[in-house]
Scaffold this active site. Structure first.
Site, PDB file in Angstrom:
ATOM      1  N   GLY C  33       0.276  -0.900  -0.538  1.00 35.89           N
ATOM      2  CA  GLY C  33       0.088  -0.150  -0.210  1.00 35.89           C
ATOM      3  C   GLY C  33       0.698   1.246  -0.215  1.00 35.89           C
ATOM      4  N   MET C  37       2.486   8.209   4.801  1.00 35.69           N
ATOM      5  CA  MET C  37       3.639   8.942   5.689  1.00 35.69           C
ATOM      6  C   MET C  37       4.415   7.743   4.603  1.00 35.69           C
ATOM      7  SD  MET C  37       3.728  10.205   8.609  1.00 35.69           S
ATOM      8  CE  MET C  37       3.128  10.211   9.881  1.00 35.69           C
ATOM      9  N   GLY C  38       4.170   7.239   3.848  1.00 37.04           N
ATOM     10  CA  GLY C  38       5.465   6.424   3.207  1.00 37.04           C
ATOM     11  C   GLY C  38       4.445   4.824   2.303  1.00 37.04           C
ATOM     12  N   VAL C  40       4.220   0.758   2.209  1.00 36.92           N
ATOM     13  CA  VAL C  40       3.906  -0.386   3.214  1.00 36.92           C
ATOM     14  C   VAL C  40       4.402  -1.477   1.594  1.00 36.92           C
ATOM     15  CG1 VAL C  40       3.198  -2.261   4.368  1.00 36.92           C
ATOM     16  CG2 VAL C  40       2.265   0.841   4.722  1.00 36.92           C
ATOM     17  N   ASP C 147      -3.086   8.825  16.227  1.00 37.71           N
ATOM     18  CA  ASP C 147      -3.228   9.079  14.857  1.00 37.71           C
ATOM     19  C   ASP C 147      -4.515   7.948  14.798  1.00 37.71           C
ATOM     20  OD1 ASP C 147      -0.824   9.236  11.658  1.00 37.71           O
ATOM     21  OD2 ASP C 147      -2.619  10.108  12.219  1.00 37.71           O
TER      22      ASP C 147
END
Lengths: 249, 119, 320
Positions: C33, C37-38, C40, C147
């Site tokens: 995914g 934030m980045g 995976v 979060d």
């Protein structure tokens, strides 16, 4: 001017102090200027050509002339100097200049080309024209997106080409071939490492390692090219992040 | 408590209450005690039967229908016996009796412990 | 030069984006995914012989200590053993300079995809209760998530709820406080005057959005839970009962003193709602309570009413 559509190697190299391509284009040192211009042209000529053809509906002869004239104009008139990085991306600026240029050239009579302008005849317009066969610009499509896409395509193609050359120079053609197999050609993800290893006469572990090598190099080259064709550090980082999700410090 | 006992309890209680409502009929007020006893017994029997049914069959709808049936049947048996003056009170006994049966059916289906339950 | 069609372009882009795991114990297997934030990735852990999820963080590691701080946070998290908490296994820096961490590979769906399959409101609420459990557990051990959002919550094959990305936000926030003037963030993330990435708009509490990272407490997570609850309720076709809306609103109060004090309170109110009992968020007068009791017990009431009606009818009729 080099006779290559790609950026033929890093001979002379762009100064590693990351001087803005924009600043370099206005430099007093002729060689610096030349290099900066080469970079710019190599990165932008295809998107510009295609844009003129599709967006402005010019035929290929006209587009060819206009492309050359545009770059001449861009550099002569020092439009680049008026670029303010704070107001947006370099490529947006280029496109906007292009639009303005094309609008003006509709109105003004064709002026005779003056001497001393850049000869861009060595650009491979035929190939670009051929590629157009693949592209379509639907009337509702966002022109900014189209230009950006073509620009990206140019960037990646140039990077790939540079990688191919480097791999050849270092005798690592196989490494490059693996990258092509998995990441360029269709059906890459259906290939197992074992199959490919057998096909190419390698060990399975070699496939993994070589592929990792070429991917790593590809990314490095891609970033280098990106750095060379963005206006400044800030823009470079932004583009790197958008393109690759990378933060490069 | 298990469903049979529950049925017994509720059936009996409702039987008492139902019997007491006979007080509102001046004609039979004099037989009130007999009526209450009879109604209570009817309620107890109905409660046991309906509770037993609830142990065997787990279905709210069926439980209510069975309760209705048993309530009507037992009420009919009582109503079939004429009072000293020879009058029969079919409707007055059967219809509320049926409803009471439904109430017991509902209660035993929803509450009380069944055969395989551990609470 | 070969022409790259759109697909080839995308493949190359994804390839360039792949983490370079040379020299680490991991090997890339595929991409799972792509988030704010980045990305995976599914990777194989050569040392333990299992597959784990590896998240590459797009956040810059300016002072080089980001990975260390993440490891420290991971240690705290490792103390919490709860089936709903997905802990961080390992953290470090990739050869290409990016920070990464690994965690359990979760087979499941993101919660916002999962709920599309649930039709009934009550099913969604029960799912929500299962989200509250790990959060309550963590709070009881002094750990905040900071979060919470649907992208961080997965539902496994057995319906188990797994909450991930714990601690990440805290490390980033601490980082931001220490180093001002962070670089511009990517789209989808919000920044403060510090320029720090703090959370996700819509799920972030007001105090978080204001940059008060140091004073966050449980109620900030409760705000996020409320936003998640609201998201679950928004897709429902039937009108949402007032009591339930009140619960969501109570979580989403801008003034945190007005919110629930603990996740247990929130979960209890949800349970009360499901049982038809009164809800703390929506105190009712005796009339409203009676009304609800009547609705809850309508079967009884109808039967008894039927009996009384019949009885009364007969009495009246007979005594005419």
């Amino acid at each position: 001017m080099r006779d290559e559509t790609g950026i033929g190697g890093r001979a002379g190299g762009f100064p590693s102090t990351r001087q803005s391509i924009v600043v370099a284009a206005g430099s007093n040192d002729a060689q610096e200027r030349q290099q900066a211009l080469d970079m710019l042209i190599a990165a932008y000529w295809k998107p510009v050509y295609k844009y003129i053809r599709l967006r402005w509906g010019k035929d290929n002869e006209q587009a060819k002339d206009l492309t050359q004239e545009f770059f001449t104009r861009l550099l002569e008139k020092e439009f680049l100097q008026s670029y303010d990085p704070g107001r947006g991306r370099l490529r947006t600026f280029v496109r906007v200049c292009l639009d303005r240029f094309l609008a003006n050239s509709e109105n003004a009579a064709r002026r005779i080309k003056r001497g001393g302008e850049l000869q861009l005849v060595s650009l491979d317009f035929e190939t670009a024209e051929g590629e157009l066969g693949h592209a379509e610009l639907r009337s509702t499509e966002n022109v900014e997106e189209f230009f950006a896409k073509e620009w990206t395509r140019s960037l990646f193609s140039n990077a790939l080409e540079r990688l191919r050359k480097e791999c050849e120079e270092r005798g690592k053609q196989v490494h490059f071939r693996l990258l092509e197999l998995y990441d360029v050609e269709e059906g890459g993800k259906d290939l197992t490492y074992d199959e490919v290893a057998r096909q190419l006469g390698l060990k399975s572990t070699d496939v993994t390692n070589y592929l990792a090598y070429s991917r790593r190099e590809f990314r490095r080259i891609l970033l280098e090219l990106l750095r060379e064709t963005t206006a400044n550090e800030e823009e470079f980082r932004r583009e790197a992040r958008t393109l690759l999700g990378l933060d490069v410090s | 408590m298990n469903k049979v006992w529950l049925g017994l309890l509720i059936g009996g209680a409702l039987g008492v209450v139902d019997g007491l409502t006979a007080w509102f009929y001046p004609a039979v007020r004099s037989q009130l005690l007999g009526i209450v006893i009879g109604s209570t017994i009817k309620g107890l029997i109905a409660g046991v039967l309906i509770g037993y049914f609830a142990r065997k069959v787990k279905s709210l709808a069926l439980g209510i229908i069975f309760g209705l049936g048993v309530g009507l049947l037992l009420a009919y048996a009582v109503a079939a016996m004429p009072d000293p003056s020879g009058k029969h009170y079919y409707f007055e006994i059967m219809i509320p009796g049926g409803i009471v049966g439904m109430i017991v059916g509902y209660a035993t289906q929803r509450f009380g412990t069944g055969v395989l339950q551990t609470r | 030069m070969k022409w790259l069609d759109d697909n080839a372009l995308e493949r190359l882009r994804a390839a360039a984006e792949l983490p370079d795991l040379g020299g680490t114990r991991y090997q890339v297997l595929g991409r799972l995914g792509h988030g704010g934030m980045g990305s995976v990735y599914r990777v194989a852990d050569g040392v333990l012989g299992r597959e784990v999820a590896l998240k590459v963080i797009a956040f810059p590691d300016r002072d080089g200590g980001f990975a260390d701080r993440l490891v420290r946070e991971a240690r705290i998290l490792a103390q919490l053993e709860h089936p709903g908490i997905v802990p961080v296994h390992d953290a470090g820096t990739l050869p290409d300079g990016r920070v990464f961490y690994t965690m359990k590979l979760v087979n499941g769906q993101r919660i916002d995809e999962h709920v599309q399959r649930l039709a009934a409101l009550n099913e969604k609420l029960r799912l929500f209760q299962r989200i509250c459990e790990p959060v309550a557990f963590a709070h009881a051990h002094g750990v905040l998530h900071r979060d919470l959002k649907p992208q961080n919550i997965m539902v496994g094959p057995f319906g188990e709820v797994l909450v991930m990305d714990w601690g990440l936000s805290k490390v980033i926030a601490d980082d931001a406080l220490a180093i001002p003037n962070a670089d511009s963030a990517s789209p989808g993330e919000s920044t403060t005057g510090h320029g720090a990435v703090l959370g996700t708009p819509g799920y972030m509490s007001p105090e978080q959005a204001r940059g008060e990272a140091a004073t966050l407490d449980r109620r900030s997570d409760i705000f996020s839970l409320g936003a998640i609850l609201k998201g679950l309720l928004d897709d429902v076709e039937v009108p949402i009962p007032r009591r339930l809306r009140a619960i969501a609103s109570k979580c989403l109060e801008s003034d945190r003193t007005q919110r629930y004090n603990s996740v247990e309170e929130l979960a209890q109110d949800i349970a009360n709602y499901l049982d038809g009992l009164q809800v703390k968020a929506h105190p009712e007068g005796p009339v409203a309570r009676l009304g609800r009791w009547m609705v809850k017990n309508q079967a009884w009431l109808l039967l008894i009413l039927a009996y009384l009606v019949m009885r009364t009818l007969f009495i009246v009729w007979k005594n005419r």
